[in-house]
Structures are given as structure tokens and as C-alpha cells.
Write an enzyme that holds these catalytic residues in place. Sequence first.
Site, PDB file in Angstrom:
ATOM      1  N   GLY A  47       0.835  -1.196   0.000  1.00 51.50           N
ATOM      2  CA  GLY A  47       0.000   0.000   0.000  1.00 51.50           C
ATOM      3  C   GLY A  47       0.870   1.247   0.000  1.00 51.50           C
ATOM      4  O   GLY A  47       1.560   1.520  -0.980  1.00 51.50           O
ATOM      5  N   SER A 114       6.608  -4.760  -1.374  1.00 51.62           N
ATOM      6  CA  SER A 114       6.317  -3.385  -1.744  1.00 51.62           C
ATOM      7  C   SER A 114       6.435  -2.492  -0.502  1.00 51.62           C
ATOM      8  O   SER A 114       7.482  -2.476   0.140  1.00 51.62           O
ATOM      9  CB  SER A 114       4.933  -3.315  -2.394  1.00 51.62           C
ATOM     10  OG  SER A 114       4.707  -2.077  -3.019  1.00 51.62           O
ATOM     11  N   TRP A 115       5.376  -1.750  -0.134  1.00 54.50           N
ATOM     12  CA  TRP A 115       5.429  -0.970   1.096  1.00 54.50           C
ATOM     13  C   TRP A 115       5.720  -1.872   2.299  1.00 54.50           C
ATOM     14  O   TRP A 115       6.356  -1.438   3.262  1.00 54.50           O
ATOM     15  CB  TRP A 115       4.119  -0.219   1.303  1.00 54.50           C
ATOM     16  CG  TRP A 115       3.920   0.299   2.684  1.00 54.50           C
ATOM     17  CD1 TRP A 115       3.037  -0.170   3.620  1.00 54.50           C
ATOM     18  CD2 TRP A 115       4.631   1.380   3.329  1.00 54.50           C
ATOM     19  NE1 TRP A 115       3.151   0.551   4.794  1.00 54.50           N
ATOM     20  CE2 TRP A 115       4.123   1.498   4.645  1.00 54.50           C
ATOM     21  CE3 TRP A 115       5.647   2.242   2.911  1.00 54.50           C
ATOM     22  CZ2 TRP A 115       4.585   2.454   5.537  1.00 54.50           C
ATOM     23  CZ3 TRP A 115       6.120   3.190   3.810  1.00 54.50           C
ATOM     24  CH2 TRP A 115       5.596   3.296   5.100  1.00 54.50           C
ATOM     25  N   ASP A 267       9.112  -5.092 -13.042  1.00 55.35           N
ATOM     26  CA  ASP A 267       8.412  -4.283 -12.048  1.00 55.35           C
ATOM     27  C   ASP A 267       8.493  -2.816 -12.471  1.00 55.35           C
ATOM     28  O   ASP A 267       9.572  -2.222 -12.484  1.00 55.35           O
ATOM     29  CB  ASP A 267       9.062  -4.484 -10.679  1.00 55.35           C
ATOM     30  CG  ASP A 267       8.267  -3.864  -9.533  1.00 55.35           C
ATOM     31  OD1 ASP A 267       7.518  -2.907  -9.788  1.00 55.35           O
ATOM     32  OD2 ASP A 267       8.411  -4.350  -8.398  1.00 55.35           O
ATOM     33  N   HIS A 295       5.620  -6.587 -10.484  1.00 56.80           N
ATOM     34  CA  HIS A 295       5.598  -6.188  -9.082  1.00 56.80           C
ATOM     35  C   HIS A 295       4.797  -7.141  -8.197  1.00 56.80           C
ATOM     36  O   HIS A 295       5.152  -7.357  -7.040  1.00 56.80           O
ATOM     37  CB  HIS A 295       5.007  -4.779  -8.974  1.00 56.80           C
ATOM     38  CG  HIS A 295       5.036  -4.213  -7.592  1.00 56.80           C
ATOM     39  ND1 HIS A 295       6.209  -3.855  -6.961  1.00 56.80           N
ATOM     40  CD2 HIS A 295       4.038  -3.942  -6.708  1.00 56.80           C
ATOM     41  CE1 HIS A 295       5.931  -3.390  -5.748  1.00 56.80           C
ATOM     42  NE2 HIS A 295       4.629  -3.431  -5.569  1.00 56.80           N
TER      43      HIS A 295
END
Length: 319
Positions: A47, A114-115, A267, A295
Amino acid sequence: MDDVETLLFPEISPYAIHDISTTAPHRLRVEESGNAQGIPIVFLHGGPGSHCKAYHRCFFNPLYYRIILFDQRGSGTAQPQGELRHNNTSELIQDLEKIREYLGISQWVLFGGSWGSTLALLYAQDYPHRVLGLILRGIFLARQQDIDWVYRPTALLEFFPQQWQDFTAWLPKAARQDPLPYYYHCLTGDDIALAQQAALQWSAWGACVVSFGTFLPPNEFEPELLMAAKIESHYMMNRCFLQENQILRNMESLQSIPSMIIHGQQDLICPLNGAWQLHQSWKNSTFHCLPNSGHLAHYPEMQRALITATETMAQQLFL
């Protein structure tokens, strides 16, 4: 083995669910599944503003792992949904510590994408003695250049010119070269119709970039879109509440912690060079570049690499 469904471990249900209060008014729903006596491993979702899904439990062998999932402040099952007060990176790190202490865990493995990789790295830098190892996918270093790559007119326009036009054409002309402040204003403002329109456009642009253009944009508004977009814009607008290049400047405390860095060469939302720079600054890391993955974790090659990583970590720590 190309069937995505066969790459993951079978579906599993939680054996325990906890309601943990953090900084008022935030409350977190924390679940445990797998082996209660196994290696504690915590799943950190992306996120910011996304949430955990049932299949996220299935990256881990339930015979070996005590699997911990939770949605970060304001997201998913966390309450209150979409809340921005006391919602920042430092607070999220403290939430992880509170969860660890609440569950009586001395050390655990961090699994983040990711985050989630950002949060895992930051927690590990603050609490290296609590970390057994890290498995990281789709590295996001949260530098200004990483934020600008997605939310300013960059080389992404070469891939998605029409989608960028859709993302910016409805904005005032003065905001089109730097859309983030205007989106943040809309998503956090009192004009509900404007916030809903912004959430739709924000979600469409993000879905396009993260999936290499394979995801169809949402065609109607759903409340979850606004919640996720509001939280994500809140973090991006505030540079993720970090100093510039904070992660790479503070790698010394992680040098002895085993880590696996897994990144898709295709990605587009988190370009490969960030993951490579992280690996170069981390002597005890392994680096896996996946030529046929982007990704997301749903690519067969990516799922295979993540399962291999969790199995390897289990062999190192448990067997």
C-alpha cells in the site's frame, strides 16, 4: 509447475484472532495460523492502505511457521477504517513491537512486499535484535525519486500515456505536472463527490502501473477505494514520514541479519535498481532477479521464488 494455485500451500484458517488496541483510536485485528510452536513470521502487506488476504497465509509451510497477519492502521479490518490521525510510519513500527510483545515472541521473521518491504526494513533497523531474518519482495525504498517515479510525469509515460492522461486530465492545469498535492486535497477533503472521483482515478492509475496494464480499472466507486487511496496519498504526500534515503543510510545494523531480496525485472512501480542498491549495501543478503515477473506476487515465477525463500528460511532456522 505453471498452475498458480499449486504453487502455494493449501488454504488454512486462523487458530487465534486478537483485538489489540494501539494509539487511540486505533485497534488492530491480529490473526495467527499454522504451528503455534513454529517459527514466528509476520506478513507485512503493501500500500500503504492495502490489506491482508486469505491466500497470504499460504506462502508459509504451516508445519514450520507460526503465521501472523494483520492489517495496518486504517486499512482492511483495522479500526477505524481510513483514519489518518496517529497514522504514520513510526506508529506502524511501534504497532509491530506491540504485537510482538502481546504474542510473547522473542524474535521473528519479517515477510514484506512493496510498502511491506519498506516497513520490514525500518522495523529491522530499529529492532535488529528482534529479527531472525527478512524475506522481501518488490523493494520500495520510499525516497523522493521513488515517489516521483509514480506520481510525476516520468518515463512511465512511455508505457502508459493514455492512462496518465486519464489520471491528470480532470485536474486543474496547474496541478498536472505534480498531481499528488491535488489528489491528497481531494481525497482528504469534505467534498464527497470529488473524493470519490479522485479515488477512482487514483485506483485506476495504480492498478495500471502495478499490473503492467493488465488490470482493468474500476468502473464504479466502492468505499474501499477511497479508504486505500486516502491512506496511500497521506503517506506519499508526507514522503512516508521518513528522511530522504533513510533506509540506505542506516543499513549498518542489518549486516548480520540473513535476508532474501526478490524482485521482478518487469516491475514498473518499483524499478529494479532500488532492490539492487539495497543488495549492494547489505553483505548478508541474497538477490534474486526474476526476468518474467513484475511487481505483484501472483506471477508463477514470483510465487515459486517466495515459496523457495520461506522453505529455505525454515530449513535454516527450524530444521
